[in-house]
Design an enzyme around this catalytic site. Structure first.
Site, short mmCIF file in Angstrom:
data_model
loop_
_atom_site.label_atom_id
_atom_site.label_comp_id
_atom_site.label_asym_id
_atom_site.label_seq_id
_atom_site.Cartn_x
_atom_site.Cartn_y
_atom_site.Cartn_z
N CYS A 1 0.86 -1.19 0.00
CA CYS A 1 0.00 0.00 0.00
C CYS A 1 0.89 1.23 0.00
O CYS A 1 1.81 1.34 0.82
CB CYS A 1 -0.89 -0.01 1.23
SG CYS A 1 -1.86 1.50 1.44
N CYS B 1 0.31 3.29 3.66
CA CYS B 1 0.81 2.80 4.95
C CYS B 1 1.92 1.77 4.85
O CYS B 1 2.53 1.42 5.86
CB CYS B 1 -0.34 2.24 5.78
SG CYS B 1 -1.02 0.69 5.13
N CYS C 1 -7.24 -1.07 1.45
CA CYS C 1 -6.22 -1.57 2.36
C CYS C 1 -6.87 -1.75 3.74
O CYS C 1 -7.51 -0.84 4.25
CB CYS C 1 -5.05 -0.58 2.44
SG CYS C 1 -3.82 -1.01 3.68
N CYS D 1 -5.19 0.98 6.45
CA CYS D 1 -5.42 2.44 6.42
C CYS D 1 -6.66 2.86 5.65
O CYS D 1 -7.01 4.03 5.64
CB CYS D 1 -4.19 3.15 5.85
SG CYS D 1 -3.91 2.82 4.10
N CYS E 1 -8.14 -5.90 -9.65
CA CYS E 1 -7.78 -4.86 -10.61
C CYS E 1 -7.41 -3.62 -9.80
O CYS E 1 -8.28 -2.96 -9.23
CB CYS E 1 -8.97 -4.61 -11.53
SG CYS E 1 -8.62 -3.51 -12.89
#
Length: 190
Positions: free
Chosen positions: A88, A91, A137, A140, A160
């Site tokens: 991510c 984070c 995510c 976060c 995707c």
């Protein structure tokens, strides 16, 4: 019929907010209309918006915080072939392995499996009169992309994902953090 009601609600809200007359969605509708179930404050990790605006590029901020989408075939990782882990961009949580990446022909990085089942949260997304499954995510709440059921075996899934929501850590890099290429302004470059 429900699709038409949702579309009508979105158009009415769009006009009420003074964002146009007959044009449809020149900008993203508010997150409340898009079907978000959690606010940014309820995720295990949160950052002040001012910090994110400084740390992320405008495109990364738009995609991860405003639930935007980058144009197909324009993202840094669409044709990326290196071995490693995708994290991510907000984070740093590990999300996907390059071993599960495949070319879906969609123009966005596609993966058929997660590193850990709990690394991504799924939620219904009814934006633009369509039903899709949004991926965020789990740490976060950053918007990543969408999940479709047209992927390859063994899972049949296609995550995707927007390149702008990802950072890459090459297999031979130390574990102290994922990074993308860095632009002259010090922000991760897309």
């Amino acid at each position: 019929m429900a699709v038409f009601l949702r579309r009508g609600l979105l158009l009415a809200l769009h006009r009420t907010l003074g964002q146009g007359s007959n044009t449809v969605y020149p900008s993203a509708p508010p997150a409340a209309v898009l079907g978000a179930c959690r606010s940014k404050k309820t995720w295990p990790v949160s950052y002040p918006q001012e910090e994110l605006r400084k740390r992320l590029t405008p495109k990364q901020y738009h995609v991860t915080q405003e639930r935007g989408t980058e144009s197909a075939f324009t993202g840094e990782f669409a044709c990326h072939k290196d071995e490693g882990t995708y994290h991510c961009v907000v984070c740093g949580a590990p999300l996907f392995s390059s071993n599960s990446k495949f070319d879906s022909g969609s123009g966005w990085p596609s993966f058929f499996d997660l590193l850990k089942e709990e690394s991504i949260t799924l939620s219904d997304d009814f934006s633009y009169g369509l039903h899709r499954v949004e991926t965020t995510c789990s740490q976060c709440g950053a918007h990543l992309g969408h999940l479709f059921d047209d992927g390859p075996k063994p899972t049949g899934k296609r995550y995707c994902i927007n390149s702008a929501s990802l950072a890459f850590q090459a297999k031979d890099m130390p574990e102290d953090g994922a990074s993308g290429s860095t632009g002259t302004d010090g922000k991760a470059e897309l």
